[in-house]
Enzyme design. Structure first.
Site, PDB file in Angstrom:
ATOM      1  N   SER A 148      42.298  84.872  30.160  1.00 35.88           N
ATOM      2  CA  SER A 148      42.072  84.923  31.598  1.00 35.88           C
ATOM      3  C   SER A 148      43.388  85.100  32.354  1.00 35.88           C
ATOM      4  O   SER A 148      44.078  86.086  32.165  1.00 35.88           O
ATOM      5  CB  SER A 148      41.307  83.680  32.051  1.00 35.88           C
ATOM      6  OG  SER A 148      40.876  83.805  33.378  1.00 35.88           O
ATOM      7  N   ASP A 307      41.500  88.938  38.493  1.00 32.87           N
ATOM      8  CA  ASP A 307      42.416  88.442  37.474  1.00 32.87           C
ATOM      9  C   ASP A 307      42.364  89.359  36.247  1.00 32.87           C
ATOM     10  O   ASP A 307      41.555  90.289  36.203  1.00 32.87           O
ATOM     11  CB  ASP A 307      42.116  86.974  37.152  1.00 32.87           C
ATOM     12  CG  ASP A 307      40.807  86.757  36.406  1.00 32.87           C
ATOM     13  OD1 ASP A 307      39.968  87.672  36.398  1.00 32.87           O
ATOM     14  OD2 ASP A 307      40.632  85.669  35.825  1.00 32.87           O
ATOM     15  N   ASP A 309      41.137  89.494  33.241  1.00 29.79           N
ATOM     16  CA  ASP A 309      39.871  89.838  32.571  1.00 29.79           C
ATOM     17  C   ASP A 309      38.737  90.060  33.566  1.00 29.79           C
ATOM     18  O   ASP A 309      37.570  90.189  33.178  1.00 29.79           O
ATOM     19  CB  ASP A 309      39.492  88.789  31.525  1.00 29.79           C
ATOM     20  CG  ASP A 309      39.127  87.437  32.104  1.00 29.79           C
ATOM     21  OD1 ASP A 309      39.755  87.039  33.103  1.00 29.79           O
ATOM     22  OD2 ASP A 309      38.231  86.767  31.560  1.00 29.79           O
ATOM     23  N   ASP A 311      37.058  88.427  35.807  1.00 31.19           N
ATOM     24  CA  ASP A 311      35.903  87.560  36.077  1.00 31.19           C
ATOM     25  C   ASP A 311      36.107  86.711  37.330  1.00 31.19           C
ATOM     26  O   ASP A 311      35.162  86.099  37.815  1.00 31.19           O
ATOM     27  CB  ASP A 311      35.546  86.691  34.862  1.00 31.19           C
ATOM     28  CG  ASP A 311      36.624  85.703  34.457  1.00 31.19           C
ATOM     29  OD1 ASP A 311      37.757  85.774  35.008  1.00 31.19           O
ATOM     30  OD2 ASP A 311      36.363  84.864  33.571  1.00 31.19           O
TER      31      ASP A 311
END
Length: 579
Positions: A148, A307, A309, A311
């Site tokens: 993340s 961000d 990734d 999500d």
């Protein structure tokens, strides 16, 4: 379980076939006993978020061997618990971090050793697309290689169940047991990549999932046909913060007819060092520095950041002085909730539901109540929101929106994890709507405050790294549990919610009731005057987080109360640490 880390270190050192890069790093470690102990004193903990850690050699680090061991446990779990696991296979995606693609291939090589097919994306993808791919492919599970918004030296492996949600506690415990039964991480069986490709046990995923995802994305819009066809005059600056969002976010805007989108060029590069930001986390205002420069140059209406990734979504909008203000996750989530509910015919939805976590703003509940929509609370973590959505098919409830304060939002259940691509589309749509009404996004937010009260929230964290830090966090939580606070900043505690024992205690009467949520190491205190505070260790970072929220009639009164509570909490924690 405690282990003899020195023996494990020597075993790795003596292993002839050890990866050459790890071998070199291992030799360097010999000169640093403390770092060596930290790398080997335990195995990376597999929890509901999978595993996450610093890259490097060792059982407490992310490397091909710890990845193989985790996937080996997953393979055994799937064969025992999931129907037709071999044929349905596992969907695998990865982000822009160091070793992400390598770890994805290693996962496929382990699965292939068990005859389980792996469908792996050919290039980086957002986490929500992996969630969608599990459902689209009817896969037995999903694996996402990501850490993340952690610093560059981290990576991780998240596991998704067959519903496309992150695995839940019971699933995690069963996978953990299978991992522990694996034994030596250096001896996990793997198949040759080329052989797996030839046997179609390794299948490369291209555009098909993206196209289907985008169709669902388009179907989310609250705009009518006429509005959809019209080119929007909203000026958007978008930054993917060196991550996975660039392609799908741009395509999503295009199909909704938002032509005035400028991507922050320097941050469109998938850079594992995240070289233009201190942290690739849209929760932190410094991540918007370049986007603000672009915004000022273009006179943009809204700035959006996903961000790495993709999500989580952050947004910044102009205030009356023409300066960009970064919205909190609570603020943006509440605005999106209000936009969705105000643009939905709630008469046609059966048992409409909004879902939020126990540390998310109470403004969401107030908004939902005003539309006659029931609020469901979950523990922190979008896996719990996904679990509720999955259950709605049998309960006859309708999912309207789910969010958490940490910049995670979901507006449509075709994905089962927080989805910044969805949220970016919806945020642009909402901003366009308010602009067409002659209002700014901040005007809309203040209208909500005027109607429901000034709900303000804060979040602080103590970073305590390594073995000692982990032990200290556990001690602090135990102290808070054993000696619960009676007041904070002079405001009396009305109720104590102990999520580890699932008990809610009313202070005035001493009566207790059961909290019908899974057990978690978390303590929440409901105060008088519409205030609350909550403590919990982070599940993904070496941090103790403490949340707090207030509500008052004016912004000034709420701000003052919030600041007073923050100071009091800092003092309380400082006293506990001294002991």
């Amino acid at each position: 379980m405690a282990k003899n880390w020195e023996q494990t270190f020597e075993k790795w050192l003596a292993f002839e076939n050890l990866d050459s890069n790890l071998q070199a790093e291992l030799k360097d470690l010999k000169n640093d006993p403390k770092e060596t102990e930290d790398a080997f004193y335990q195995e990376l903990t597999f929890g509901t978020g999978g595993i996450r850690g610093v890259l490097g050699p060792g059982t407490n680090r992310m490397n091909i061997y710890t990845v193989r061991k985790a996937v080996n446990g997953l393979a055994n779990y799937l064969l025992e618990h999931v129907v037709n696991a071999k044929q349905r296979g596992v969907a695998i995606a990865y982000d822009s971090r160091y070793m992400s693609q390598e770890f994805a291939v290693e996962a496929a090589k382990v699965l292939g050793a068990y005859g389980i097919r792996a469908s792996v994306f050919t290039s980086i993808r957002p986490t929500p697309v992996l969630s969608y791919a599990v459902r689209y492919l009817n896969a037995a599970a999903g694996i996402m290689i990501t850490a993340s918004h952690n610093p560059p030296q981290y990576n991780g492996l998240k596991v998704y169940n067959e519903q496309g949600g992150q695995i839940l506690l019971e699933e995690a415990e069963q996978i953990t047991a299978a991992i522990q039964a694996t034994g030596d991480e250096l001896q996990v069986p793997v198949r040759d990549k080329k052989e797996l490709e030839d046997e179609l046990l390794l299948y490369w995923l291209g555009e098909e999932v993206d196209r289907s995802y985008l169709e669902n994305l388009f179907g989310m819009t609250k705009m009518d046909e006429e509005e959809l066809e019209r080119e929007k005059d909203l000026k958007i600056i978008y930054t993917p913060l060196h991550g996975t969002g660039t392609d799908l976010v741009a395509r999503g805007f295009k199909q909704l007819n938002f032509p005035n989108v400028t991507i922050v060029e320097e941050q469109a590069v998938a850079d594992p060092e995240f070289s233009t930001v201190e942290s690739p986390n849209p929760e932190e205002h410094q991540a918007f520095k370049l986007a603000i420069q672009y915004g000022e140059k273009e006179n943009a209406d809204i700035l959006l950041a996903t961000d790495p990734d993709a999500d989580r979504l952050g947004a910044a909008v102009k205030n009356k002085a023409g300066e960009y203000v970064v919205l909190t996750g609570n603020q943006l989530g509440s605005l999106l909730l209000d936009y969705i509910l105000s643009h939905s015919n709630l008469n046609v939805y059966r048992n409409a539901r909004m879902i939020k976590t126990v540390v998310t703003t109470e403004l969401g509940r107030a908004i939902a109540d005003s539309y006659g929509v029931e609020t469901i609370e979950t523990l922190t973590g979008f896996k719990y929101i996904a679990e509720k959505i999955a259950g709605f098919d049998s309960t006859g409830e309708t999912f309207m929106f789910g969010y958490e304060e940490s910049y995670g939002y979901l507006a449509s259940g075709f994905t089962r994890d927080k989805d910044a691509v969805q949220a970016a589309m919806l945020t642009a749509e909402m901003a366009h709507y308010w602009k067409s009404q002659g209002k700014s996004v901040l005007d809309a937010l203040h209208s909500l405050y005027e109607k429901h009260g000034y709900y303000l929230e804060g979040l602080n964290s103590l970073t305590l790294e390594g073995k000692e830090g982990s032990e200290q966090i556990a001690k602090i939580m135990e102290e808070i549990r054993q000696r619960p606070m009676e007041e904070v900043a002079g405001i009396c505690v009305e109720k104590v919610e102990n999520y580890l024992t699932s008990e809610r205690t009313e202070i005035a009467t001493g009566t207790t009731e059961t909290i019908n949520l899974p057990q978690e190491n978390m303590m929440k205190f409901i105060l008088e005057e519409d205030a609350w505070v909550c403590f919990r260790p982070s599940g993904t970072e070496p941090k103790l987080k403490y949340y707090y929220g207030v509500r008052d009639k004016s912004e000034e009164a709420s701000t003052k109360k919030l600041e007073t509570i923050q100071i009091a909490l800092d003092e309380i924690l400082a006293e506990i640490i001294k002991k």
